[in-house]
Design a protein around this motif. Structure first.
Motif, PDB file in Angstrom:
ATOM      1  N   HIS A   1     -18.234 -18.700  35.966  1.00 54.06           N
ATOM      2  CA  HIS A   1     -17.222 -18.383  36.977  1.00 54.06           C
ATOM      3  C   HIS A   1     -16.392 -19.633  37.286  1.00 54.06           C
ATOM      4  N   ALA A   2     -17.062 -20.793  37.358  1.00 54.70           N
ATOM      5  CA  ALA A   2     -16.346 -22.049  37.591  1.00 54.70           C
ATOM      6  C   ALA A   2     -15.389 -22.353  36.440  1.00 54.70           C
ATOM      7  N   ALA A   3     -15.817 -22.018  35.206  1.00 54.83           N
ATOM      8  CA  ALA A   3     -14.971 -22.264  34.041  1.00 54.83           C
ATOM      9  C   ALA A   3     -13.715 -21.403  34.053  1.00 54.83           C
ATOM     10  N   GLN A   4     -13.753 -20.285  34.789  1.00 55.50           N
ATOM     11  CA  GLN A   4     -12.593 -19.393  34.872  1.00 55.50           C
ATOM     12  C   GLN A   4     -11.710 -19.689  36.073  1.00 55.50           C
ATOM     13  N   THR A   5     -12.170 -20.583  36.935  1.00 56.25           N
ATOM     14  CA  THR A   5     -11.439 -20.817  38.186  1.00 56.25           C
ATOM     15  C   THR A   5     -10.999 -22.264  38.331  1.00 56.25           C
ATOM     16  N   GLY A   6     -10.535 -22.847  37.226  1.00 55.04           N
ATOM     17  CA  GLY A   6      -9.906 -24.157  37.320  1.00 55.04           C
ATOM     18  C   GLY A   6     -10.791 -25.350  37.071  1.00 55.04           C
ATOM     19  N   HIS A   7     -11.947 -25.168  36.427  1.00 61.06           N
ATOM     20  CA  HIS A   7     -12.835 -26.293  36.146  1.00 61.06           C
ATOM     21  C   HIS A   7     -13.203 -26.311  34.661  1.00 61.06           C
ATOM     22  N   LEU A   8     -13.404 -27.514  34.140  1.00 61.95           N
ATOM     23  CA  LEU A   8     -13.995 -27.669  32.814  1.00 61.95           C
ATOM     24  C   LEU A   8     -15.498 -27.827  33.007  1.00 61.95           C
TER      25      LEU A   8
ATOM     26  N   PHE B   1     -18.961 -36.791  25.643  1.00 61.50           N
ATOM     27  CA  PHE B   1     -17.818 -35.956  26.035  1.00 61.50           C
ATOM     28  C   PHE B   1     -17.259 -36.425  27.382  1.00 61.50           C
ATOM     29  N   LEU B   2     -18.176 -36.629  28.351  1.00 65.54           N
ATOM     30  CA  LEU B   2     -17.747 -37.036  29.684  1.00 65.54           C
ATOM     31  C   LEU B   2     -17.067 -38.401  29.657  1.00 65.54           C
ATOM     32  N   ASN B   3     -17.644 -39.321  28.898  1.00 67.32           N
ATOM     33  CA  ASN B   3     -17.093 -40.673  28.849  1.00 67.32           C
ATOM     34  C   ASN B   3     -15.685 -40.685  28.270  1.00 67.32           C
ATOM     35  N   SER B   4     -15.428 -39.789  27.312  1.00 70.83           N
ATOM     36  CA  SER B   4     -14.108 -39.766  26.671  1.00 70.83           C
ATOM     37  C   SER B   4     -13.021 -39.238  27.600  1.00 70.83           C
ATOM     38  N   ILE B   5     -13.403 -38.464  28.630  1.00 72.18           N
ATOM     39  CA  ILE B   5     -12.400 -37.920  29.550  1.00 72.18           C
ATOM     40  C   ILE B   5     -12.507 -38.545  30.940  1.00 72.18           C
ATOM     41  N   ASN B   6     -13.392 -39.538  31.064  1.00 75.29           N
ATOM     42  CA  ASN B   6     -13.617 -40.171  32.366  1.00 75.29           C
ATOM     43  C   ASN B   6     -12.467 -41.134  32.693  1.00 75.29           C
ATOM     44  N   ASN B   7     -11.792 -40.893  33.797  1.00 75.50           N
ATOM     45  CA  ASN B   7     -10.744 -41.803  34.259  1.00 75.50           C
ATOM     46  C   ASN B   7     -10.624 -41.690  35.776  1.00 75.50           C
ATOM     47  N   HIS B   8      -9.826 -42.550  36.383  1.00 75.78           N
ATOM     48  CA  HIS B   8      -9.751 -42.611  37.842  1.00 75.78           C
ATOM     49  C   HIS B   8      -9.057 -41.394  38.449  1.00 75.78           C
TER      50      HIS B   8
ATOM     51  N   SER C   1     -10.570 -31.656  26.249  1.00 78.36           N
ATOM     52  CA  SER C   1      -9.372 -32.140  26.936  1.00 78.36           C
ATOM     53  C   SER C   1      -8.677 -31.028  27.717  1.00 78.36           C
ATOM     54  N   ARG C   2      -9.163 -29.787  27.586  1.00 77.10           N
ATOM     55  CA  ARG C   2      -8.571 -28.679  28.331  1.00 77.10           C
ATOM     56  C   ARG C   2      -8.982 -28.760  29.800  1.00 77.10           C
ATOM     57  N   PRO C   3      -8.130 -28.265  30.703  1.00 75.55           N
ATOM     58  CA  PRO C   3      -8.475 -28.338  32.130  1.00 75.55           C
ATOM     59  C   PRO C   3      -9.517 -27.328  32.564  1.00 75.55           C
ATOM     60  N   THR C   4      -9.659 -26.231  31.823  1.00 72.90           N
ATOM     61  CA  THR C   4     -10.622 -25.189  32.201  1.00 72.90           C
ATOM     62  C   THR C   4     -11.393 -24.726  30.971  1.00 72.90           C
TER      63      THR C   4
ATOM     64  N   ASP D   1     -14.615 -30.302  45.230  1.00 74.59           N
ATOM     65  CA  ASP D   1     -13.328 -30.439  44.535  1.00 74.59           C
ATOM     66  C   ASP D   1     -13.463 -31.153  43.184  1.00 74.59           C
ATOM     67  N   PRO D   2     -14.360 -30.651  42.297  1.00 68.34           N
ATOM     68  CA  PRO D   2     -14.512 -31.315  40.993  1.00 68.34           C
ATOM     69  C   PRO D   2     -13.453 -30.842  39.997  1.00 68.34           C
ATOM     70  N   ASP D   3     -13.130 -31.723  39.063  1.00 67.63           N
ATOM     71  CA  ASP D   3     -12.299 -31.324  37.923  1.00 67.63           C
ATOM     72  C   ASP D   3     -13.187 -30.940  36.737  1.00 67.63           C
ATOM     73  N   VAL D   4     -14.252 -31.702  36.572  1.00 67.35           N
ATOM     74  CA  VAL D   4     -15.191 -31.471  35.470  1.00 67.35           C
ATOM     75  C   VAL D   4     -16.600 -31.390  36.033  1.00 67.35           C
ATOM     76  N   VAL D   5     -17.348 -30.390  35.583  1.00 67.20           N
ATOM     77  CA  VAL D   5     -18.729 -30.210  36.034  1.00 67.20           C
ATOM     78  C   VAL D   5     -19.635 -30.192  34.816  1.00 67.20           C
ATOM     79  N   MET D   6     -20.695 -30.993  34.871  1.00 67.03           N
ATOM     80  CA  MET D   6     -21.709 -30.921  33.815  1.00 67.03           C
ATOM     81  C   MET D   6     -23.013 -30.396  34.407  1.00 67.03           C
ATOM     82  N   VAL D   7     -23.514 -29.310  33.850  1.00 63.10           N
ATOM     83  CA  VAL D   7     -24.790 -28.732  34.261  1.00 63.10           C
ATOM     84  C   VAL D   7     -25.810 -29.104  33.191  1.00 63.10           C
TER      85      VAL D   7
END
Length: 733
Positions: A405-412, A336-343, A313-316, A385-391
């Motif tokens: 680096h993405a995790a340190q710059t405003g992405h989960l 995990f993704l489904n639990s935080i998935n919203n519009h 639930s954290r932003p980064t 412009d993603p909020d959450v990225v899954m690799v």
């Protein structure tokens, strides 16, 4: 069965009159033998009944799971005949054939066997369900496929001999793969796999025949065999379905297809591999309808579940899931993704392959041949412009560096890695060349995962652990677990479904310090356990205590930590973390630890005379004193033993006193243990250094006995009051 025999069973105490009456009524209704019916009556222990009958008739009672008859004898009996009379041939001699039977008192069955085999029959008792299961295994039955295997053997399909298989023309292969018997065989295999809820289908060529094995709850089970002559046609049929190249059988190929059965769609991932006797084909079944995306059923322990929900639930930050292929990592990430998935959230994934499509999530397929690698796709994703990225998987240093680096710059960032456990994931990333401080700043959590089979709730039975297991794991006397038995509801396997076993490493400030310093996996594991983490073995054992799985399954996914004793970690029938266990021990101790026999003191000094003097003085007060010659020896002893106080010299070879104190204070498990430094140098600099490293007191040598006793008593009493104060806060909170 004779009335006399009924009385004998009653006298032996293995059945009751009510059970015999119930069996007799069912026998009359079903027009069958009494013994098989009696063994199915509720409350009847079939094993005890059969052992009693075997003893009464002086016949052996056999475990048929270990019987391996000669193939010639099996062929002469035939599967249908064995099923009809519920027996397994064991061995053949000149004058007789030994068989294991469900009912050796069935004289009509014995006569039929004697007539068919032409020899005297020597019967033995065997458990009914075990006999049925062994018949299935020995004959690799095709029952339930809904196909006539004789139809597959028609000459117009099998014109080519084994040695000529490679010389079949492409037209012959296409024509043969499209013939109805081959289509029916492949369709039958698929239908059977879906009925059995298999996750994978393995079609394996052999010299004498091809075998189909299906993976049920993580284990492969043989289900059917067919002639090796048609293996190439079966493989070609599957390749045509998957749009693979049927003209090339010398290189591995990968593809996928979709089938529609019972008004449902199933995706199949297909892989072929050239082998000695033909192409091995593996099909993975992806059933989206069976995919659960709820965190509630993943099986996390209570504290681990709280930590997981906090991190995702954290932003980064980065959350990593690790484990071998087939351990459920993708399902966990999707949950995990489904639990935080919203519009309001832009979620983008990059996967290889995209196994399931999830509404509201942008999923990208990796395509290395087109230059779309994980790293390249990830760079493009970060411009979306993603909020959450899954690799899907971190496979190289470049991908790891971009993701963190993405995790340190405003992405989960969510991703997976192939490592054995959670602490070694951090070591693996450091070995890739990632910077320790950067990794410590980016990482939120590492989840190691395995899958164990669930015990069938309908037939699981209690089991008393063996003496060897009780000694190995410190299991208290009288404790029981559950073990599989097998019943029709679980196809006589004893297990039904799977559940996750997890190791959740939560990155605290103290953990970040260790990661930043490049600590090894062993130190990370020790700190994580002190902060409440359960290892894979411990989480699995907790599920075994709840009756969800068996100890045998748990032992397949992990090993017990060093010094693990279940008796020290039990509370209300559940396994608790080291931290909780330690807190409970401290809260439960209302005895003054300074009293005789309560406190253990470790004296560390390179001078034998000093150690002996301190030991003499403290033992006179009732303390138990253990000696160590230097800091290194003391540190090793602290890893395996428990002490209430450490008295250590300042200057020693190998590891000096301040260094030992620093090591002790870096480990949370020693927070409740006081340390006193001894030195022969009376100067302000040494005293300040000693206190700054974490020592509680500082004494000048030579040791003065009364002063030593007073200082030790004071320090021990202070720590005791601190524990009681914490206990009061917990009780009031």
């Amino acid at each position: 069965m004779l009335l006399k025999l009924q009385r004998q069973l009653l006298e032996a105490g293995v059945v009751t009159e009510a059970q015999i009456a119930q069996a007799a009524a069912a026998q009359t209704e079903q027009h069958c033998k009494l013994l098989p019916v009696l063994l199915k009556v509720g409350g009847v222990d079939a094993d005890s009944v059969l052992r009693t009958l075997a003893a009464l008739h002086k016949l052996p009672y056999l475990d048929v799971s270990v019987i391996n008859p000669e193939q010639e004898l099996l062929d002469r009996c035939g599967e249908a005949f064995c099923r009809e009379h519920q027996f397994i041939p064991i061995d053949e001699a000149d004058s007789h054939v030994a068989v294991a039977m469900v009912d050796p008192l069935d004289f009509s069955a014995l006569d039929a066997m004697r007539f068919k085999l032409g020899k005297k029959i020597m019967p033995c008792f065997a458990e009914p369900e075990a006999v049925q299961k062994r018949i299935q295994e020995l004959y690799q039955s095709e029952d339930g496929f809904g196909m006539d295997m004789d139809e597959v053997d028609e000459p117009d399909i099998l014109e080519t001999q084994d040695d000529e298989r490679e010389e079949m023309s492409l037209d012959d292969i296409q024509r043969g793969a499209g013939d109805s018997p081959i289509i029916k065989l492949v369709n039958g295999i698929l239908v059977k796999a879906l009925k059995m809820k298999a996750s994978d289908i393995h079609i394996e060529p052999g010299e004498s025949g091809s075998v189909v094995r299906m993976r049920l709850d993580g284990k492969l089970h043989p289900t059917v065999k067919f002639p090796s002559k048609i293996h190439s046609l079966v493989a070609s049929r599957i390749k045509i379905m998957s749009e693979l190249d049927i003209s090339n059988s010398r290189i591995p190929q990968d593809g996928r297809t979709r089938i529609r059965i019972w008004e449902k769609y199933f995706d199949l991932r297909v892989s072929t591999l050239p082998s000695m006797h033909g192409e091995k084909v593996v099909m993975r079944i992806l059933d989206k309808s069976g995919l659960s995306l709820s965190l509630d059923i993943l099986g996390f322990e209570k504290q681990a579940d709280t930590r997981v929900r906090d991190c995702i639930s954290r932003p980064t930050g980065a959350v990593l899931v690790t484990g071998p292929t087939g351990s459920g990592k993708t399902t966990t990430l999707y949950s995990f993704l489904n639990s935080i998935n919203n519009h309001e959230t832009n979620i983008v994934t990059v996967e290889d392959p995209v196994e399931f499509q999830i509404k509201g999530i942008n999923q990208v397929q990796v395509n290395p041949t087109a230059g779309m690698t994980f790293a390249a796709a990830l760079r493009s994703i970060l411009r979306q412009d993603p909020d959450v990225v899954m690799v899907g998987e971190i496979r190289d240093a470049e991908t790891a560096e971009i993701a963190l680096h993405a995790a340190q710059t405003g992405h989960l960032v969510l991703s997976t890695l192939h490592t054995n456990d959670a602490p070694s994931t951090i070591s693996r990333l450091l070995e890739m060349g990632l910077d320790g401080p950067s990794l410590s700043a980016a990482l939120n959590m590492v989840v190691a995962q395995r899958l164990v089979r669930r015990l069938c709730p309908n037939c699981k039975v209690e089991e008393v652990p063996s003496d060897e297991l009780r000694e190995r794991f410190g299991i208290p006397d009288g404790m029981t677990f559950y073990t599989p038995k097998g019943c029709p509801q679980c196809a006589d396997i004893g297990y039904k479904g799977r559940v996750g076993v997890h190791e959740v490493l939560y990155v605290t400030d103290q953990m970040r310090d260790l990661i930043g310093k490049g600590a090894v996996a062993r130190d990370l594991l020790r700190l994580a356990r002190e902060e409440g983490m359960l290892t894979l073995f411990e989480d699995g054992l907790d599920k075994a205590l709840q009756g969800i799985t068996s100890i045998a399954e748990v032992m397949h996914v992990g090993v017990p930590p060093e010094g693990f004793r279940l008796s020290e970690r039990l509370a209300d029938g559940r396994l608790i973390s080291m931290t909780v266990a330690k807190a409970r021990r401290n809260r439960a101790s209302d005895l003054d630890p300074t009293k005789a026999g309560q406190a253990r003191v470790l004296i560390v000094d390179d001078s034998g005379s000093v150690r002996h003097l301190v030991k003499f003085v403290l033992e006179a007060q009732g303390y138990t004193v253990i000696e160590a010659e230097d800091g290194q020896e003391a540190w090793r002893m602290l890893q395996t033993d428990v002490f209430d106080l450490v008295l250590t010299d300042f200057e020693m070879p190998h590891m000096a006193g301040p260094e030992l104190v620093q090591h002790i204070r870096e480990q949370g498990k020693f927070d409740g243990m006081p340390v006193i430094l001894l030195t022969s140098r009376d100067n302000e600099e040494d005293e300040v250094k000693s206190l700054e490293t974490g020592a509680d007191d500082y004494l000048i040598k030579p040791v003065e006995p009364l002063k030593l006793q007073a200082r030790v008593k004071k320090i021990m009493g202070m720590y005791r009051r601190m524990r009681l104060a914490v206990q009061g806060e917990i009780q009031n909170g």
